[in-house]
Design an enzyme around this catalytic site. Structure first.
Site, short mmCIF file in Angstrom:
data_model
loop_
_atom_site.label_atom_id
_atom_site.label_comp_id
_atom_site.label_asym_id
_atom_site.label_seq_id
_atom_site.Cartn_x
_atom_site.Cartn_y
_atom_site.Cartn_z
N ASP A 5 23.64 37.02 -11.11
CA ASP A 5 24.84 37.34 -10.33
C ASP A 5 24.54 38.55 -9.44
O ASP A 5 24.39 39.68 -9.93
CB ASP A 5 26.02 37.64 -11.27
CG ASP A 5 27.31 37.77 -10.48
OD1 ASP A 5 27.39 38.65 -9.58
OD2 ASP A 5 28.24 36.99 -10.73
N ARG A 46 35.04 32.86 -6.05
CA ARG A 46 34.84 31.47 -6.46
C ARG A 46 35.75 31.15 -7.63
O ARG A 46 35.73 31.83 -8.64
CB ARG A 46 33.39 31.28 -6.92
CG ARG A 46 32.49 30.96 -5.81
CD ARG A 46 31.28 30.18 -6.24
NE ARG A 46 30.54 30.76 -7.35
CZ ARG A 46 29.44 30.22 -7.83
NH1 ARG A 46 28.96 29.11 -7.31
NH2 ARG A 46 28.81 30.78 -8.82
N THR A 92 36.95 25.11 -10.18
CA THR A 92 36.62 24.19 -9.08
C THR A 92 35.32 24.58 -8.37
O THR A 92 34.75 23.78 -7.63
CB THR A 92 37.74 24.18 -8.03
OG1 THR A 92 37.82 25.50 -7.46
CG2 THR A 92 39.08 23.79 -8.63
N1 URA Z 1 26.38 33.95 -6.64
C1 URA Z 1 25.45 34.70 -7.29
O1 URA Z 1 25.56 35.92 -7.35
N2 URA Z 1 24.39 34.08 -7.84
C2 URA Z 1 24.22 32.75 -7.79
O2 URA Z 1 23.23 32.25 -8.32
C3 URA Z 1 25.20 31.99 -7.12
C4 URA Z 1 26.26 32.61 -6.55
#
Ligand code: URA
Length: 209
Positions: A200, A104, A108
């Site tokens: 995460d 990601r 953005t």
């Molecule tokens: N990726 C993750 O690991 N946790 C989130 O809350 C969103 C994306």
């Protein structure tokens, strides 16, 4: 359009709560991610075709059912999706495993592709794309577009927690895909992390950060 399956099974709910708890350590977190994936795979494979064979039990000849040969391909989105592969392989040890690399962009929040290696016979397989967290739904949608470009015809997407927005995006983008989520959360924060979520997932599976 296929209706998503949001699991209400008590075992899955219990395990997701353990995953959400910030005091759950890396070893336990990793084990539970695999267990939840295995339980979800049990449901996701409910419609695999069967055929009848003749066997002998210790008592008599019998006609019985075996899987008709449609094989699975598990496709984790790197890196957090890797944590779910073990659970799929426990139920289906002959499954092939492809990998899709997406990260990601921090500004953005959009997915950027950097890797794609899929089984060459993916068009003959029941494909399960894996990512524990579906936040915006863009990574899941992009990964599914990638497997479709490689010929996949029958596709499932499995995540542990989805945001409501991510689920809506994926359903709209790929209405043909069967979606399985262990839990659905309403919100995301400004960084597009799911709230309450579990943090995460990649960092918690691999003990990084
Ligand atoms: N990726 C993750 O690991 N946790 C989130 O809350 C969103 C994306």
């Amino acid at each position: 359009m296929n209706d998503p399956i949001i699991f209400d099974h008590p075992l899955i709910q219990h395990k997701v709560t353990l995953l959400r708890d910030k005091n759950t350590g890396t070893k336990e977190f990793r084990e539970i991610v695999a267990e939840v994936a295995m339980l979800m795979c049990y449901e996701a494979t409910r419609d695999l075709p069967l055929r009848e064979v003749e066997i002998e039990t210790p008592m008599s000849p019998a006609r019985a059912k075996v899987l008709a040969g449609r094989k699975l391909a598990a496709v984790p989105i790197l890196r957090a999706g890797l944590g779910m592969v073990e659970g799929i392989l426990r139920l289906s040890p002959a499954a092939k495993v492809g990998h899709i690399g997406l990260y990601r962009d921090h500004e953005t929040h959009l997915p950027v592709e950097y890797y794609c290696k899929l089984p060459s016979d993916i068009d003959e397989r029941e494909v399960i794309v894996l990512d524990p967290m579906m936040a915006t739904g863009y990574s899941a949608a992009d990964a599914i577009s990638m497997v479709k470009r490689h010929g996949a015809l029958s596709i499932n997407f499995m995540c542990i927690i989805s945001s409501a927005e991510g689920l809506a995006h994926l359903r709209k983008t790929h209405p043909d895909v069967h979606i399985y989520c262990a839990a659905l959360d309403e919100k995301m924060d400004d960084n597009k992390y799911i709230v309450p979520g579990l943090g995460d997932a990649g960092d918690r599976i691999f003990g990084t950060k």
